[in-house]
Design a protein around this motif. Sequence first.
Motif, PDB file in Angstrom:
ATOM      1  N   SER A  50      34.917  26.757  50.117  1.00 21.77           N
ATOM      2  CA  SER A  50      35.041  28.147  49.067  1.00 21.77           C
ATOM      3  C   SER A  50      34.048  28.222  48.925  1.00 21.77           C
ATOM      4  O   SER A  50      34.120  29.147  49.155  1.00 21.77           O
ATOM      5  CB  SER A  50      36.565  27.879  48.428  1.00 21.77           C
TER       6      SER A  50
ATOM      7  N   LEU B 279      31.854  30.399  51.857  1.00 19.12           N
ATOM      8  CA  LEU B 279      32.568  31.451  51.309  1.00 19.12           C
ATOM      9  C   LEU B 279      31.906  32.357  50.409  1.00 19.12           C
ATOM     10  O   LEU B 279      31.127  33.369  50.896  1.00 19.12           O
ATOM     11  CB  LEU B 279      33.906  31.195  50.993  1.00 19.12           C
TER      12      LEU B 279
ATOM     13  N   PHE C 255      39.599  32.932  43.112  1.00 20.62           N
ATOM     14  CA  PHE C 255      39.561  31.622  43.608  1.00 20.62           C
ATOM     15  C   PHE C 255      40.867  30.941  42.809  1.00 20.62           C
ATOM     16  O   PHE C 255      42.068  29.756  43.059  1.00 20.62           O
ATOM     17  CB  PHE C 255      38.406  30.526  43.373  1.00 20.62           C
TER      18      PHE C 255
ATOM     19  N   LEU D 209      42.333  36.538  45.921  1.00 20.04           N
ATOM     20  CA  LEU D 209      42.436  36.054  46.777  1.00 20.04           C
ATOM     21  C   LEU D 209      43.615  35.199  47.502  1.00 20.04           C
ATOM     22  O   LEU D 209      43.873  35.416  48.629  1.00 20.04           O
ATOM     23  CB  LEU D 209      41.714  35.218  47.274  1.00 20.04           C
ATOM     24  N   ASN D 210      44.375  34.615  46.286  1.00 23.85           N
ATOM     25  CA  ASN D 210      45.639  34.172  47.311  1.00 23.85           C
ATOM     26  C   ASN D 210      46.801  34.992  47.167  1.00 23.85           C
ATOM     27  O   ASN D 210      47.683  35.595  48.433  1.00 23.85           O
ATOM     28  CB  ASN D 210      46.703  33.301  46.126  1.00 23.85           C
TER      29      ASN D 210
ATOM     30  N   TRP E 217      41.747  26.282  47.424  1.00 19.49           N
ATOM     31  CA  TRP E 217      40.037  27.169  46.952  1.00 19.49           C
ATOM     32  C   TRP E 217      39.218  25.332  46.622  1.00 19.49           C
ATOM     33  O   TRP E 217      39.127  24.438  47.170  1.00 19.49           O
ATOM     34  CB  TRP E 217      39.897  28.427  45.962  1.00 19.49           C
ATOM     35  N   VAL E 218      38.513  26.078  45.036  1.00 22.26           N
ATOM     36  CA  VAL E 218      38.204  25.316  44.415  1.00 22.26           C
ATOM     37  C   VAL E 218      38.331  24.431  44.280  1.00 22.26           C
ATOM     38  O   VAL E 218      37.521  23.368  43.631  1.00 22.26           O
ATOM     39  CB  VAL E 218      36.506  25.540  43.591  1.00 22.26           C
TER      40      VAL E 218
ATOM     41  N   GLN F 140      46.440  28.714  48.696  1.00 22.04           N
ATOM     42  CA  GLN F 140      44.911  27.502  48.957  1.00 22.04           C
ATOM     43  C   GLN F 140      44.652  27.403  47.600  1.00 22.04           C
ATOM     44  O   GLN F 140      44.833  27.879  46.447  1.00 22.04           O
ATOM     45  CB  GLN F 140      43.846  28.291  49.672  1.00 22.04           C
TER      46      GLN F 140
ATOM     47  N   TRP G 295      33.950  35.033  40.945  1.00 18.96           N
ATOM     48  CA  TRP G 295      34.533  34.216  42.105  1.00 18.96           C
ATOM     49  C   TRP G 295      35.965  33.326  41.630  1.00 18.96           C
ATOM     50  O   TRP G 295      36.873  32.969  42.040  1.00 18.96           O
ATOM     51  CB  TRP G 295      33.514  33.683  42.940  1.00 18.96           C
TER      52      TRP G 295
ATOM     53  N   THR H 197      38.991  21.721  50.553  1.00 18.98           N
ATOM     54  CA  THR H 197      38.549  22.790  50.725  1.00 18.98           C
ATOM     55  C   THR H 197      37.018  23.396  50.023  1.00 18.98           C
ATOM     56  O   THR H 197      37.428  24.766  49.781  1.00 18.98           O
ATOM     57  CB  THR H 197      40.108  23.913  50.174  1.00 18.98           C
TER      58      THR H 197
END
Lengths: 309, 280
Positions: free
Chosen positions: A174, A177, A143, A150-151, A164-165, A162, A139, A170
């Motif tokens: 995240s 998720l 991220f 993911l992006n 994310w982490v 984004q 993950w 966010t």
Amino acid sequence: MARAGLAPSTVELAPTEAPAARWRPPGYWPFVVPALVVVVGVIVFPWAFTLWMSLHEWKVGADPAFVGLSNYARLPTDPRFLDAVWQTLVYTALSVVLPLILGTLAACVFHARFPLRGFLRGVFILPMMATPVAIALVWTMMFHPQLGVLNYLLSLIGIPPQLWVFHPATVIPSLVLVETWQWTPLVMLIVLGGLAALPTEPYESAQIDGASLWQVFRHITLPLVAPFLFVAAMIRMIDAVKSFDIIFAITQGGPGTASETINIYLYSVAFAYYDVGYGSAIAVVFFLLIIALAAALLVVRKRTQGSVE
Amino acid sequence: MTWSGRVNWRWLLKQAALLFAVLVIVSPVILFFVWMLSLSVKYEIDNAAYPPVLIPERFAWKNYLDVLESNRFSTYFLNSLLVTGTATGLALLVGVPAGYGIARMKAAKAAVVILVARITPGLSYLIPLFLLFQWLGLLGTLWPQIIIHLVVTVPIVIWIMIGYFETTPLELEEAAVIDGASRWQVFRYVALPIAKPGIAVAMILAVIFSWNNFVFGIVLAGRETRTLPVAVYNMISFDQLSWGPLAAAALIVTLPVLVLTVFAQRQIVAGLTAGAVKGG
């Protein structure tokens, strides 16, 4: 001498105390004793020792000094602890609600018959059995703001990239998720067990009455599986509050302290600052918080018991 | 004729909708593991490509060789095996008879301890036991991890075995008692053979949760006593920055659990839902 005196009396006592019909063998205690020793050693002793430590000022390496409740008094004045409590509550609320909704939907689908159902159910529960650190590692890569997949997926549907982490705003969503991806299967399994135990009569009469799919779900299925939903919510709450592996492996509480939950802060206090006295006080309060949340869920359950039906 | 044709059409539509729903539900899981596999077999250049590459032109099998051949991997694998194996074995040894005793005494209330243990955060065992192990001079050996993994394995085994023995029939045991068997003989020769499926469930869950455990290891493990999850975590933070070997290591660590989950799915589901429904 005392020995000589004792011996006959015990021999005499045995028959009188246990007349033939009343005599009972030592029972099942011998079966339980070894486990009891282990449980006292690794579970009950740590509880007691934690309580004792929480009343002491104790840094690893120095001698403990009794300070009464001052470790506890320090908690409400510790901004980092208060932030951690808030972040834990947000993280927990999201990590209970989302898997509960998605897991119930998934259970309704898995309740139907379709090819490969058994195998796909096995695949579906992989996330919760897989090693959390290994999952967290992948993950983290997904991220990644520049190289993460993911992006890229977001860009396909026209959503800007984004952080994310890697951004305080966010990071918790995240992580939730990941937690949702991991634990929706458990909710699914519990609700699926509930669905399997449902009676068929209400559905037959609903079909005759021409009820819509939503009406059937809202007025028949939901009230009947409510006890299972409650159990799922309880377990999910307990696990989400204590969540450690995923958060620690992905963000270690960062960026800054934006995703620092109580458990992560507790780790830092005890094993980065070696302040075991204060750490123990956090552990005790943390435990009480979990009990309080469980009690709150029980109250909610009692209140809604009538209204759902 | 037209009527039955319409019904068939609706049935087909429903079936298609159902399959679509199934696909939507399982795809996050399948895509994740496919992507994990993809990351693990790509060279750095493919892992850094944009747009991302799913199936590379050249497969980097050497990622796996790098992990397996690194001199510490076998040590960490052995550590994981020893910790999980011993902690599960000990838990079965004390937990199966305990589950039997508690079920037969109808003392399920005694299991409240197990419930409270389930609620307690793992770190609150770690602080006192860490100090105890330090005081005993055990740090640096595998014993602290084996002992603390009992916190995970013993409650699982006791809990599942109580539930299992509560459902096994008493008639056979009573017959054995009438024939003059002792409590121990009844347990050993009557109850235990019947309980094999329950023991399998308890063992599988204990193995998985012990194998996956991370929090105890990061505190108690030294350089030589790391288990696999801790070793992977240390790869992230210190040694390894390229994604291919990292993903390969992650997959190797979790592969035994994934295989076990697929093959022992029935037992896992039974154990989790039994534990869950009763444990709530």
